[in-house]
Design an enzyme around this catalytic site. Sequence first.
Site, PDB file in Angstrom:
ATOM      1  N   GLY A   8      57.487  89.897  19.768  1.00  0.00           N
ATOM      2  CA  GLY A   8      58.236  91.747  19.435  1.00  0.00           C
ATOM      3  C   GLY A   8      59.038  90.541  20.217  1.00  0.00           C
ATOM      4  N   ALA A  23      55.743  90.033  29.528  1.00  0.00           N
ATOM      5  CA  ALA A  23      55.875  90.307  28.346  1.00  0.00           C
ATOM      6  C   ALA A  23      57.327  90.537  27.661  1.00  0.00           C
ATOM      7  CB  ALA A  23      55.787  92.039  28.148  1.00  0.00           C
ATOM      8  N   THR A  24      57.796  88.690  26.887  1.00  0.00           N
ATOM      9  CA  THR A  24      59.065  88.196  27.224  1.00  0.00           C
ATOM     10  C   THR A  24      59.943  89.496  25.862  1.00  0.00           C
ATOM     11  OG1 THR A  24      57.720  86.951  25.432  1.00  0.00           O
ATOM     12  CG2 THR A  24      57.607  85.978  27.804  1.00  0.00           C
ATOM     13  N   CYS A  25      59.116  89.926  24.947  1.00  0.00           N
ATOM     14  CA  CYS A  25      59.482  90.255  24.703  1.00  0.00           C
ATOM     15  C   CYS A  25      60.471  91.652  24.979  1.00  0.00           C
ATOM     16  CB  CYS A  25      58.965  90.914  23.262  1.00  0.00           C
ATOM     17  SG  CYS A  25      57.136  91.872  23.631  1.00  0.00           S
ATOM     18  N   MET A  26      59.914  92.154  25.899  1.00  0.00           N
ATOM     19  CA  MET A  26      60.986  93.070  26.860  1.00  0.00           C
ATOM     20  C   MET A  26      61.607  92.273  27.922  1.00  0.00           C
ATOM     21  SD  MET A  26      58.572  96.484  26.152  1.00  0.00           S
ATOM     22  CE  MET A  26      56.561  95.586  26.501  1.00  0.00           C
TER      23      MET A  26
END
Length: 1028
Positions: free
Chosen positions: A712, A994-997
């Site tokens: 993401g 969760a690196t996308c968030m």
Amino acid sequence: MFFSGDPTTRKRVDLGGRSSKERDRQKLLEQTRLERNRRLWLRQQNSAALKIQKYFRGRKVVEIERSKVREQFYQTYGKHCQNVDRHCFGPDSEFLRQLIFFVNARNINDFSILVETCRLIQHLVQDSGDVVGLFAGMDYLSNHSLVVYRLRRLSFACIQAIHYNRNHLKAQLLITGEESSASATILLQALVLLLDPKLPWACKTVGYLMQRNVFSLFREVILTAKENMDGKGSSGEVSALEHVLACMISHVGQSPCICSNVDPQWSFSFQILTIPFLWQTFPYLKEVFASRSLIQYYTNQMALCVQNHVNVLPTNILNEFPGYACILGNILETTSAALSQPDCSFEMALDLAAVTTFLLEALPPIKSSSREIGEDDMIVGDECVEIILDDNLQQQITNAIDSRFLVQLTNVLFGGISMVHGSHDGPDDKEVAAVAAACAFLHVTFNTLPLERIMTVLAYRTELVPVLWNFMKRCHQNQKWSSLPESFSYLVGDAPAWLLPLSVFCPVYKHMLMIVDNEEFYEQEKPLSSKDVRCLIVILRQALWQLLWVNPSAHPSSGKSISNTSGHKRHPVEAIQSRVGTVASELLSQLQDWNNRRQFTPPSDFHADGVNDYFISQAVMEGTKAHDILKQAPFLIPFTSRVKIFTSQLASVRQRQEAHGVFTRNRFRIRRDHILEDAYNQMSALSEEDLRGLIRVMFVNEFGVEEAGIDGGGIFKDFMENITRAAFDVQYGLFKETADHLLYPNPGSGLIHEQHLQFFHFLGSLLAKAMFEGILVDIPFTTFFLSKLKQKYNYLNDLPSLDPELYRHLIFLKHYKGDISELELYFVIVNNEYGEQTEEELLPGGKNIRVTNENVITFIHLVSNHRLNFQIRQQSTHFLRGFQQLIRKEWIDMFNEHELQLLISGSLDSLDVDDLRHNTNYAGGYHGEHYVIEMFWEVLKSFSLENQKKFLKFVTGCSRGPLLGFKYLEPLFCIQRAGSSVSEETLNRLPTSATCMNLLKLPPYRSKEQLETKLLYAINADAGFDLS
């Protein structure tokens, strides 16, 4: 009409609005006026006819009388003057009276009589040696009025005869005195004899001739003579024509001469000096003109015309030889000798500077190489094509303004200026006049002549920089600028007086900074002390802000004009404002580079005081003043503000890209153990449009299994960090590192990779993609390579960042006191790449050119250029092409090299945990004062910098935080509680992310030790995205 039966008369009504009587009155008045004008015109016509008839009858009577006198002259003295003897020239004789009455240059017989008369005068004077006695007899005083009248008429008749018959005599005009049988030579030699300065009538005769505008006649005679020369110069002997001119130009109305002043338009200055290459034809005349009294007089005469804007130049000979250019070339050729005289006056130097400034300003720009005529050379309107000077005339002017001339002029102007002043002493009138004259001349010279010819001379062989700096510093400290514009006559209107000094000081001092080394600038504080440099930064900053923001446009008023000049030149004040804006920006940028190498003043000293939120909002929009400042002088704006503008520009481009390509996503399948090869193969196939779009990555682990993470945005950030670390690794051979572990392109990359240039293009695109997406990568570049991203040239002072040892050796050579030729150095350099030594010449034939004391500076700069620019030119060019696919040049130009490194990698300081905590959100039951959260922040603060960076990479996908702080992390960092209950199973779990968030899922550990152990294990596991 028939009778209608109605006896009454009807009243007639005029529907025109006025009565017929009034209409008739107006018509009568108009007819009367026309009749009166007709009668007046008839009277004027009759009067003019009477005058014409009267003049014609008078001329006819005079011609009849002249014919009678001519016939009487023939009978008395003979058609060939065979009856003339010595007594015929005396005051009691009718010979000269009759001759000057009837002689007509158009009459061939009269011309022959005049030539014979002049020949007789020469013979009689040679026999007796008494010129005065020949014409005045024994008593000159009682006969002087008659003698002066006769001789000045005779002299003028000789000049008229030569002028009218110049085309027939053109082969004789420059014949030397030995061949005296030629008619022109006899007439001219007679003039030399009659105009001898020792004779009592010389001044009155010359004065009469100049009132009759004889220099305009001589101009046409000389031009005719030059046509017959076929490009040949003087034979070395002095012609009679040259002698006549030499006799006349010494009469300048000053003691002992009593000649009256002549109209400048008809003077020697503007009639004869406007002839191209005059001194090639008359070298003896050049020597006479170059004498101190004459050149000072004529220079002053021209300076007064310049100050009064008097248009006095004659019509151009050809478009390639405009009068202002010819007079400039002739003056400059003679001034060097006059300036070198020990008694050369300050006033003459001022006049010379004023004249050359005025004439140089009229010239079209002279380039160092032949220039082609393009669209910019054409103008529309009443003017024709811009004048292009003759090549030889250009050469004459550029050769004259040589190092010797510049040194002499500045020495005379600045010779009387003391360099020792108190800080509260303002400049006196003489200093103001000298600075104004020198700056006006040099400003115009910079715009006209090739700069490379004159900058080094001004920087190192004159006192220009210290004199101008002391002047500017005292004016700034004592607030004297407002009282100076009247003294700076070159500036018109209300232009600030600091424009002129800055327009000259900035480029010369900038040139010095390119040559001085680090020791001279920082340790020896040359050419200015660090205190003075700080003061200079303030002056430049305020001047730039005034020019670019407060008052960005010029307000032209009545300007100067000169005949035959190009009509499309910008107004002087507008042109000088534009120039100062440019040169001050360049100098301030260069001083900022010196401050980045070793700080001597706070970076905030370069920032303008008026930058506010309104300015920043305007700077984003193209076409605004603030945007123009951002492009021309970005250092006036604080770094953080520029970063905000940069990020907003990137965000705007990304939004437009997403709007046009919502469904176009590029998905990469990347093997972690072949990350570079896979990324190169897949990214190289993307178009520029695709590179701007979203890229999603699927990682494959070493077992060939796809990792569980769904990209993401976080996986892509992890991919960018890993790929850049691998691609820029020195082990791969594309880059090398300095002793300070800074990266630069490997000059020998072609020996390792056959497709090395394609790889550099790929790496440029890769770095640009990271910056485009706002991802910071840990790649420390050398300053000299970062300058290539800005398309800048590297100089000697950048060499320490590459090879400090080589830099020390070159500085040793620069300051070497002995004979450098004994060191047996040549203009060659040895390259050593992977054990393979190659020798390259720094100049054509360099292996045979020995380094000497005279050319050592050239050698030093050629070596620096080879190491810093030439060796990596191909690699840098391809890297830049890839980089500019996504990052525009105008975006990068907002930042210097030091700031560009911050854009790429962020700050090298430790992670600001307090800033991260201040900009963190919480979820799942956590809040800022929760005991687990308190333990977490204490643990994170206790980590080493390396572990803090690993933690940041673990939760955001990037080991560097946002450049402006975690406030700009999108989305904000969030800590979410993992697990719904405090069970053993939950407490045994590791933290996940969760690196996308930018999300950290943190179990509610009971102790600080447990939290620290679990967190360290998670961030050091290197488990990819399987851990999620």
